[in-house]
Design a protein around this motif. Structure first.
Motif, PDB file in Angstrom:
ATOM      1  N   SER A 125      65.955  30.256  81.655  1.00 14.81           N
ATOM      2  CA  SER A 125      66.245  31.843  81.115  1.00 14.81           C
ATOM      3  C   SER A 125      66.062  32.423  79.584  1.00 14.81           C
ATOM      4  N   ASP A 126      66.746  31.260  78.613  1.00 13.11           N
ATOM      5  CA  ASP A 126      66.935  31.653  77.571  1.00 13.11           C
ATOM      6  C   ASP A 126      65.089  31.385  77.151  1.00 13.11           C
ATOM      7  N   ILE A 127      64.832  30.481  76.664  1.00 13.79           N
ATOM      8  CA  ILE A 127      63.288  29.750  76.900  1.00 13.79           C
ATOM      9  C   ILE A 127      62.408  30.598  77.075  1.00 13.79           C
ATOM     10  N   TRP A 128      62.127  31.548  78.085  1.00 13.31           N
ATOM     11  CA  TRP A 128      61.393  33.093  78.385  1.00 13.31           C
ATOM     12  C   TRP A 128      61.484  33.537  77.605  1.00 13.31           C
ATOM     13  N   ARG A 129      62.367  34.137  77.774  1.00 13.99           N
ATOM     14  CA  ARG A 129      62.867  34.920  77.478  1.00 13.99           C
ATOM     15  C   ARG A 129      63.010  35.084  75.908  1.00 13.99           C
TER      16      ARG A 129
ATOM     17  N   ALA B 171      85.089  33.840  78.522  1.00 16.68           N
ATOM     18  CA  ALA B 171      83.676  34.238  78.856  1.00 16.68           C
ATOM     19  C   ALA B 171      82.879  34.459  77.809  1.00 16.68           C
ATOM     20  N   ARG B 172      83.044  34.580  76.705  1.00 13.53           N
ATOM     21  CA  ARG B 172      81.973  34.371  75.422  1.00 13.53           C
ATOM     22  C   ARG B 172      82.294  33.027  74.912  1.00 13.53           C
ATOM     23  N   ILE B 173      82.231  31.837  74.647  1.00 10.91           N
ATOM     24  CA  ILE B 173      82.081  31.171  74.506  1.00 10.91           C
ATOM     25  C   ILE B 173      80.463  30.533  73.670  1.00 10.91           C
ATOM     26  N   PHE B 174      80.562  29.964  73.553  1.00 10.02           N
ATOM     27  CA  PHE B 174      79.008  29.864  72.567  1.00 10.02           C
ATOM     28  C   PHE B 174      78.189  29.264  73.793  1.00 10.02           C
ATOM     29  N   LEU B 175      78.828  28.377  74.261  1.00 11.91           N
ATOM     30  CA  LEU B 175      78.208  27.673  75.141  1.00 11.91           C
ATOM     31  C   LEU B 175      77.748  28.735  76.178  1.00 11.91           C
ATOM     32  N   ASN B 176      78.952  29.425  76.534  1.00 15.72           N
ATOM     33  CA  ASN B 176      78.257  30.590  78.036  1.00 15.72           C
ATOM     34  C   ASN B 176      77.342  31.708  77.629  1.00 15.72           C
ATOM     35  N   THR B 177      76.512  31.513  76.546  1.00 16.96           N
ATOM     36  CA  THR B 177      75.972  32.576  76.112  1.00 16.96           C
ATOM     37  C   THR B 177      74.430  31.750  75.819  1.00 16.96           C
ATOM     38  N   GLY B 178      73.334  32.844  75.516  1.00 23.46           N
ATOM     39  CA  GLY B 178      71.777  32.775  75.315  1.00 23.46           C
ATOM     40  C   GLY B 178      71.580  31.237  74.411  1.00 23.46           C
ATOM     41  N   THR B 179      70.565  30.439  74.385  1.00 33.26           N
ATOM     42  CA  THR B 179      69.659  29.773  72.968  1.00 33.26           C
ATOM     43  C   THR B 179      70.033  30.706  72.142  1.00 33.26           C
ATOM     44  N   ASP B 180      68.930  31.694  72.029  1.00 30.08           N
ATOM     45  CA  ASP B 180      69.322  32.449  70.383  1.00 30.08           C
ATOM     46  C   ASP B 180      70.432  32.840  69.848  1.00 30.08           C
ATOM     47  N   SER B 181      71.472  32.858  70.949  1.00 30.94           N
ATOM     48  CA  SER B 181      72.799  33.197  69.991  1.00 30.94           C
ATOM     49  C   SER B 181      73.795  32.079  69.321  1.00 30.94           C
ATOM     50  N   MET B 182      73.135  30.958  70.468  1.00 33.75           N
ATOM     51  CA  MET B 182      73.558  29.582  69.743  1.00 33.75           C
ATOM     52  C   MET B 182      72.752  28.953  68.801  1.00 33.75           C
ATOM     53  N   ALA B 183      71.625  29.507  68.399  1.00 34.74           N
ATOM     54  CA  ALA B 183      70.734  29.520  67.108  1.00 34.74           C
ATOM     55  C   ALA B 183      70.850  29.882  66.378  1.00 34.74           C
ATOM     56  N   GLU B 184      71.649  31.376  66.757  1.00 28.26           N
ATOM     57  CA  GLU B 184      72.189  32.158  65.507  1.00 28.26           C
ATOM     58  C   GLU B 184      73.367  31.923  64.711  1.00 28.26           C
ATOM     59  N   ASN B 185      73.920  31.380  65.823  1.00 29.34           N
ATOM     60  CA  ASN B 185      75.516  30.718  65.218  1.00 29.34           C
ATOM     61  C   ASN B 185      74.946  29.364  64.135  1.00 29.34           C
ATOM     62  N   ILE B 186      73.731  28.494  64.325  1.00 29.59           N
ATOM     63  CA  ILE B 186      73.675  27.908  63.315  1.00 29.59           C
ATOM     64  C   ILE B 186      73.055  28.348  61.624  1.00 29.59           C
ATOM     65  N   VAL B 187      72.537  29.783  62.520  1.00 28.62           N
ATOM     66  CA  VAL B 187      71.883  29.971  60.988  1.00 28.62           C
ATOM     67  C   VAL B 187      73.103  30.339  60.786  1.00 28.62           C
TER      68      VAL B 187
ATOM     69  N   SER C 273      72.263  20.935  75.467  1.00 26.51           N
ATOM     70  CA  SER C 273      70.935  20.854  75.326  1.00 26.51           C
ATOM     71  C   SER C 273      70.066  21.121  75.409  1.00 26.51           C
ATOM     72  N   LEU C 274      69.167  21.373  76.495  1.00 24.45           N
ATOM     73  CA  LEU C 274      68.178  22.212  77.115  1.00 24.45           C
ATOM     74  C   LEU C 274      67.980  23.533  75.939  1.00 24.45           C
ATOM     75  N   GLY C 275      66.559  23.457  75.249  1.00 26.38           N
ATOM     76  CA  GLY C 275      67.388  24.871  74.656  1.00 26.38           C
ATOM     77  C   GLY C 275      66.865  24.132  72.344  1.00 26.38           C
ATOM     78  N   GLN C 276      67.354  23.066  72.490  1.00 29.36           N
ATOM     79  CA  GLN C 276      67.995  22.596  71.185  1.00 29.36           C
ATOM     80  C   GLN C 276      66.140  22.750  70.605  1.00 29.36           C
ATOM     81  N   TYR C 277      64.929  22.394  71.341  1.00 30.50           N
ATOM     82  CA  TYR C 277      63.929  22.597  70.327  1.00 30.50           C
ATOM     83  C   TYR C 277      63.274  23.695  70.146  1.00 30.50           C
ATOM     84  N   ASP C 278      64.196  24.799  70.694  1.00 35.20           N
ATOM     85  CA  ASP C 278      63.840  26.526  70.542  1.00 35.20           C
ATOM     86  C   ASP C 278      65.080  26.659  68.464  1.00 35.20           C
TER      87      ASP C 278
END
Ligand code: SF4
Ligand code: SF4
Lengths: 372, 417
Positions: free
Chosen positions: A105-109, B325-341, B364-369
């Motif tokens: 879902s994240d990747i899609w979005r 509820a809002r720990i980093f792993l429970n958020t979107g891949t993009d917000s995990m990326a922002e954290n690293i940025v 790990s899934l999402g790491q390429y993005d």
């Protein structure tokens, strides 16, 4: 054997069906990934819910986004989206189930694969009052999201109408399952597979008529096919390897039930037509047997499988698991153990991509049938 | 717990963090109490997931035990491959999380470090880190035949909605009810507030500890943080964590003042993403250090303070609900990326090391993005190391060595150019 060519054509090329539907109706199509998608709400929004389920072995376009240790269901869905095969979709909805779908879902979005994107964050626990209350609110939010995203109004009447259609279809599919169970020669699992697959992408009203027709056709058959071969249940996640039931049938046995989210789990559970629609939709998720990404109790899936064995008088179980599918892989040893307790043999077939080596598969299934 | 083994090399002894020893003692005492016969400590034992709210357990005087921390011990003592194989023989697929596999196997064979974990009286599973923990805890709840509480934290892809908050808040109350029922004791609200304060204090200290690495050269690396994080994970809310972290912080500040770096000739500052490769910490740490590369921050150890911003001391239940509820792993891949940025900017990082961890799909899934987002927004290069946190059969030393060397070579050219 039945003439199911109508369904088979759609099952063979669901994308072509969707494109044609779109041309004819000018309607919108919402892709989804799971039997936990509240398709009733999508239908009530005037859109076609389209279950994305690739049949291709190639998922190379997903390589830029997903590691090799991600299941093929997720990888091939992304591949299809990236390669334009799903360009008829107007949106996608991701019910929260497993970790892999969650990241899909994240990747899609992030990659803007569709204009409309909705996450339906269902509770994972389906056994508490607070979860029920939350689920109702989540579904209400989804209704709003769809209204806003598609610029439509989803009235209670439309919801009721959609519920009515879905109930009708589920009832018909239930009848087909019963036919397969009692008269496995009249309707084979491999045929039912095609019907299910078509059902998951078809326009609900059209489907309802087609299923009615088939059901009455089957009821009028008066063969006395007292099937005396081995009776098998398939259990697992999504099965898109029609080969498995075909092989079982070819070897003289029959599949009499399945525990797939693309099979029986898809049609189980009715929605109360008199209750408030959203609450009624929510209730079905609590009543229906859970998928392993959800929790109802520690033993619910085991109890269900044992029950199904007894009810269908099955001789053996074929577990069909997707490689890299965590929820199912965690349940497997327990389910196997429950079967051992009642003296029912089982076999595990792990599917990596859709190209399961048929020859080897056949040898294994043959050996399994022999011990039954 | 001995992640690195006892240090003998004099050059390292000089650089080593001195209070390490105290930390080992605390962890040893903690496991000793937990493993002592029940009659001796008279306390209940709860197994809990790493992202679960431990504060209510501390408040109720229940001993929290962390299978994931134990998984790290299994990995560090290089028993992962063997235990995972045992789990596979039981029917658990090789692709499942190695923490789960090795824990399941070790409880069946009473194997693993310290002779296995003490048996639980209850299981507390919070799915804010993954869906795996729920399946894993179901397996263990059936095996030990003890009650299981699932704290179901809705995934916050892009937002934390009011209905999520209501659901979470109700569940916090259910959690406390559950603990009262299982332990047969009433909750003590006074104590709860005190535990909450201590937990917050420990988190702030932990943040300060990690922040000592803002300094160049860094007084420690993430490999040290991986070691010292055991307390913030397992015992936050208890006095001893605060005491220990004060001591550690003081020492790190002294190192900063005295200019003692963990990596001699620190040249490159790197970030680490994902769970450590527990069985190769030393090797990895040396490999990077040999090039003058210091891993100054990581997404894992900072995960335990990732939701501190949501804590409101006037609203303990609401805070607990929201921050879990809002720990980093429970958020979107993009917000995990922002954290690293933002981490890259804060720590002045020159590169990012991504551990693609077969065991952990949500991480790990999402790491390429993530990689693309970080390269674009923080303008730093990155490498991906394919491995597994515990199962050493998934580690190819020569391949990883080559990748690391090539990456540093590339950094060198960038610096020169
Ligand atoms: S096959 Fe398993 S891992 Fe893959 S999407 Fe389905 S439930 Fe998730
Ligand atoms: S390593 Fe990942 S999958 Fe395993 S328990 Fe931790 S968060 Fe879950």
């Amino acid at each position: 054997m039945q003439d199911i060519s109508f369904f088979k054509d759609i099952a063979d090329n669901p994308e072509a069906y969707a494109r044609k539907w779109k041309d004819e109706t000018r309607g919108r199509i919402i892709g989804h990934f799971c039997s936990y998608t509240p398709i009733e709400i999508v239908i009530a929004a005037g859109a076609l819910p389209f279950r994305v389920l690739s049949l291709r072995a190639d998922s190379s376009r997903a390589d830029a986004h997903l590691q090799s240790y991600c299941c093929n269901v997720v990888r091939s869905a992304l591949h299809d989206a990236l390669s334009g095969r799903l360009d008829f979709l107007d949106g996608a909805v991701f019910p929260h189930t497993c970790d892999s779908i969650q990241r899909l879902s994240d990747i899609w979005r992030i990659n803007n694969l569709q204009r409309f994107h909705a996450d339906v964050i269902l509770p994972v626990k389906l056994n508490s009052d607070s979860a029920r209350e939350y689920l109702v609110e989540v579904l209400a939010r989804f209704r709003n999201d769809l209204e806003r995203g598609l610029g439509v109004e989803i009235t209670a009447d439309k919801l009721r109408e959609a519920i009515d259609i879905c109930n009708r279809n589920r009832k018909s599919l239930g009848k087909l399952y019963r036919t397969m169970q009692n008269h496995p020669k009249r309707l084979r699992a491999s045929e039912l597979y095609q019907i299910n697959r078509a059902a998951m992408v078809m326009d609900g009203r059209r489907l309802a008529d087609k299923l009615d027709e088939l059901v009455s056709r089957l009821e009028s058959v008066d063969d006395d096919d007292d099937f005396s071969g081995k009776r098998i249940i398939l259990s697992g996640g999504v099965c898109h390897v029609p080969d498995i039931s075909r092989i079982i049938e070819k070897l003289g046995a029959a599949v009499v039930w399945d525990d797939f989210c693309t099979g029986a789990r898809y049609f189980q559970g009715f929605i109360d037509e008199k209750a408030e629609p959203i609450e009624a939709i929510a209730r079905r998720y609590f009543d229906r047997i859970v998928c392993p990404a959800k929790h109802a109790s520690l033993s619910s899936r085991g109890d269900y499988l044992v029950e199904a064995v007894k009810y269908t008088r099955a001789h053996g179980i074929v577990f069909v698991l997707q490689k890299f599918c965590d929820p199912h892989a965690f349940d497997y040893p327990y389910l196997r153990e429950r079967l051992v307790e009642i003296g029912i043999p089982s076999i595990l077939i792990e599917i990596e991509s859709q190209q399961a080596g048929s020859g080897q598969l056949e040898t294994r299934i043959e050996a399994f049938l022999e011990i039954l | 717990m001995d992640l690195f083994g006892t240090e003998k090399d004099p050059e390292r002894v000089k650089r080593a963090i001195k209070c390490d020893q105290r930390m080992r003692e605390i962890m040893a005492a903690y496991y000793l109490e937990a493993k002592a016969p029940k009659a001796q400590h008279g306390k209940k034992i709860a197994w809990i997931t790493s992202g679960g709210p431990v504060e209510p357990l501390i408040m109720m005087d229940i001993i929290p035990v962390y299978p994931e921390n134990y998984g790290a011990m299994i990995g560090a003592s290089k028993m992962g491959g063997d235990l995972c194989e045992k789990a596979e023989a039981m029917g658990y697929a090789r692709d499942l999380c190695a923490y789960a596999r090795s824990d399941i196997a070790s409880s069946r064979v009473n194997g693993g470090p310290i002779g296995g974990l003490p048996e639980p009286d209850m299981l507390i599973c919070c799915n804010n880190i993954c869906g795996t923990v729920m399946k894993w805890y179901e397996v263990q709840a059936r095996y030990y035949d003890v009650p299981l509480f699932i704290l179901d934290t809705p995934m916050c892809h892009t937002e934390y909605t009011p209905e999520m908050h209501r659901y979470m808040s109700r569940q916090i109350a259910e959690y406390v009810d559950f603990l009262e029922r299982v332990s047969g004791k009433p909750a003590d609200l006074e104590r709860a507030l005190q535990v909450g304060r201590l937990s917050l204090k420990a988190q702030r200290l932990w943040q300060e500890i990690l922040d000592t690495n803002l300094h160049r050269p860094a007084p420690m690396t993430c490999f040290d943080a991986f070691f010292h994080m055991a307390l913030i994970v397992t015992l936050r809310g208890s006095e001893i964590v605060v005491e220990y972290y004060q001591e550690l912080l003081a020492e790190l500040k002294e190192r900063v003042a005295a200019g003692i770096a963990m990596v001699p000739n620190e040249t490159y500052r790197l970030l680490w993403d994902n769970i450590p490769v527990w069985y190769r910490m030393r090797w990895l740490s040396d490999r990077f250090a040999a090039h003058g590369a210091a891993l100054v921050a990581d997404t894992y150890t900072s995960g335990w303070v990732s939701s501190m911003q949501y804590v409101n001391e006037d609203d303990p239940v609401g805070s607990l609900a929201e921050s879990y509820a809002r720990i980093f792993l429970n958020t979107g891949t993009d917000s995990m990326a922002e954290n690293i940025v933002s981490m890259a900017k804060r720590y002045h990082a020159d590169g990012l090391v991504i551990h693609s961890n077969r065991s952990c799909k949500p991480y790990s899934l999402g790491q390429y993005d993530i990689q693309r987002i970080v390269e674009r927004k923080a303008a730093i290069p990155s490498i991906i190391l394919e491995a597994d946190m515990v199962d050493d059969r998934a580690f190819s030393e020569s391949q990883i060595a080559t990748r690391i060397d090539a990456f540093i070579e590339m950094l060198k050219e960038r610096f020169a150019g």
